[in-house]
Design a protein around this motif. Structure first.
Motif, mmCIF file in Angstrom:
data_model
loop_
_atom_site.group_PDB
_atom_site.id
_atom_site.type_symbol
_atom_site.label_atom_id
_atom_site.label_comp_id
_atom_site.label_asym_id
_atom_site.label_seq_id
_atom_site.Cartn_x
_atom_site.Cartn_y
_atom_site.Cartn_z
ATOM 1 N N ALA B 11 0.843 -1.114 0.076
ATOM 2 C CA ALA B 11 0.002 0.055 0.130
ATOM 3 C C ALA B 11 0.906 1.136 -0.061
ATOM 4 O O ALA B 11 0.739 2.220 -0.642
ATOM 5 N N SER B 12 1.748 1.315 0.866
ATOM 6 C CA SER B 12 2.790 2.536 0.896
ATOM 7 C C SER B 12 3.491 2.655 -0.165
ATOM 8 O O SER B 12 3.884 3.671 -0.784
ATOM 9 N N LEU B 14 2.575 1.810 -3.202
ATOM 10 C CA LEU B 14 1.601 2.279 -4.353
ATOM 11 C C LEU B 14 1.478 3.671 -4.230
ATOM 12 O O LEU B 14 1.741 4.511 -5.324
ATOM 13 N N LYS B 15 1.310 4.183 -3.034
ATOM 14 C CA LYS B 15 1.091 5.690 -2.690
ATOM 15 C C LYS B 15 2.442 6.593 -3.247
ATOM 16 O O LYS B 15 2.419 7.574 -3.753
ATOM 17 N N ILE B 18 2.541 6.407 -6.921
ATOM 18 C CA ILE B 18 1.663 7.303 -7.555
ATOM 19 C C ILE B 18 2.356 8.756 -7.600
ATOM 20 O O ILE B 18 2.319 9.473 -8.685
ATOM 21 N N LEU B 19 2.948 9.146 -6.371
ATOM 22 C CA LEU B 19 3.552 10.450 -6.414
ATOM 23 C C LEU B 19 4.699 10.526 -7.462
ATOM 24 O O LEU B 19 4.826 11.435 -8.234
ATOM 25 N N GLU B 20 5.575 9.388 -7.644
ATOM 26 C CA GLU B 20 6.822 9.629 -8.254
ATOM 27 C C GLU B 20 6.536 9.576 -9.922
ATOM 28 O O GLU B 20 6.995 10.401 -10.493
ATOM 29 N N ARG B 24 -0.069 11.391 -9.760
ATOM 30 C CA ARG B 24 -0.693 12.243 -8.681
ATOM 31 C C ARG B 24 -1.025 13.473 -9.339
ATOM 32 O O ARG B 24 -2.096 14.263 -9.073
#
Lengths: 302, 105
Positions: B11-12, B14-15, B18-20, B24
């Motif tokens: 989960a972390s 993925l988060k 997304i930013l990279e 996002r």
């Protein structure tokens, strides 16, 4: 409140429980968005739905805070005196129905006169030009339009009209003109298609467009539209290739192109600088050499 | 349990993924566009400005404003916007979760 984008799933539970709103008319899982408490324990495996939820919450909070800061900034600046002109130039009216000074938009109180031809009211300033057009004395198109109107009003069997009797019997009085235009267009098209084959035409067009694109890009660099060009250069050692990255912002704020290149080759860097599109000039990775000019904002590309 | 640890790690990951990958930013741009088009932004801005004016421009604290606006802003978002964003996010997660699982294992 934790605003970091990469927060753990434990934070999600806190986020959910902080939403105090109970009222919601939305169906299904959206109820959870506004509900007071969720039966989720930190030890639960984060499912895809929960993860998506938390990402959405983060994004939404960011957007909300953006709006709040913008509003706060505007009101604060509007209240204080501008530093440049020493007046309250930042305060303006945003009420619907008024302009930014607070004046009512419609100020029509000029004397209006009725046209003798078409019987419509016009203010004094517009009366003479309208009458010209109305009577067909102004130019090509207005004389044509006026003649049509006259033709419609007069006796259809008069020999002085420009329309033939057949066309007058049709409902659309512009029928004759339309056919004329269509013939002209057809003749034009026929001439063009005879000149060159389709394949040749598209190829030359492509070449031309590529050339024009590159010319445009290079000219855009030196154009006067450029208003912000900040450079960050890092020189590791005298012998290492010069690494520079800079971003440009056009005066209307629409484009924000970031280029990163070292002395020998240009590369597209995926390091996180938000809201920048990394593009290369024409799609392949060109070599760009940079000569530093006397002022930091200028550069020459070989 | 190593299972759940793995999942949490995923989960972390993925988060941050997304930013990279600037996903996002794309998502945020889509969200701002939708919110602007449906009139939410103007409504919230007006609310903010009203709140600031009632408190007085000098006296308003950003924390108060934050609290107030977050509460009302969240519930004012129209449902179709929420649904669309959730769909977008979950389709992105679907695409990349298998990739990341391989990376972790």
């Amino acid at each position: 409140m934790d605003h970091s984008p990469s927060s753990q799933s434990n934070d999600d539970v806190e986020n959910f429980s902080q939403n105090p709103e109970d009222s919601s008319h939305s169906p299904g899982y959206i109820d959870n968005f506004n509900s007071k408490s969720l039966s989720i324990q930190p030890s639960d495996i984060p499912t895809k739905g929960i993860l998506a939820f938390s990402i959405l919450c983060d994004l939404l909070d960011e957007c909300i805070l953006d709006v709040a800061f913008e509003a706060h900034r505007e009101t604060k600046l509007a209240a204080s005196v501008c530093q440049l002109c020493n007046s309250e130039c930042r305060s303006f009216v945003t009420q619907p129905g008024l302009d930014i000074f607070g004046n009512r938009p419609q100020q029509n109180d000029s004397p209006k006169f009725e046209c003798v031809n078409c019987k419509r009211p016009y203010p004094s300033k517009r009366y003479a030009p309208h009458l010209e057009k109305c009577l067909g004395l102004a130019g090509r198109s207005s004389s044509r339009v006026a003649n049509l109107k006259i033709g419609n009003d007069r006796n259809p069997s008069s020999p002085y009209t420009t329309l033939s009797e057949d066309n007058l019997n049709q409902s659309d009085s512009d029928g004759g003109l339309y056919i004329e235009k269509f013939e002209k267009k057809r003749k034009k098209l026929n001439g063009k298609s005879r000149r060159s084959s389709p394949a040749k035409y598209t190829k030359s067009k492509k070449q031309k467009s590529i050339i024009s694109e590159t010319v445009e890009e290079t000219s855009a660099f030196s154009s006067s539209k450029l208003c912000k060009c900040s450079e960050n250069s890092t020189l590791d050692s005298p012998n290492s290739p010069i690494k520079r990255s800079f971003s440009m912002e056009y005066s209307d704020g629409s484009k924000n192109i970031q280029y990163k290149y070292n002395g020998n080759s240009a590369s597209v860097d995926t390091s996180t600088q938000s809201d920048n599109d990394y593009i290369d000039i024409d799609g392949d990775y060109d070599t760009i050499e940079v000569l530093q000019t006397s002022n930091d904002s200028g550069y020459i590309i070989k | 349990m190593s299972e759940s640890e793995n999942e949490q790690k995923l989960a972390s990951e993925l988060k941050s993924r997304i930013l990279e990958t600037q996903e996002r930013n794309k998502l945020k741009r889509l969200l701002t566009k939708r919110l602007r088009d449906c009139g939410w932004k103007d409504k919230i801005k007006k609310r903010c400005v009203d709140k600031i004016r009632t408190e007085g421009v000098e006296n308003i604290k950003l924390d108060q404003l934050e609290e107030y606006v977050l509460k009302h802003g969240r519930e004012a978002v129209p449902d179709d916007v929420k649904v669309e964003m959730l769909q977008q996010i979950s389709s992105y997660l679907d695409k990349h979760v298998s990739q990341l699982e391989k990376n972790i294992k």
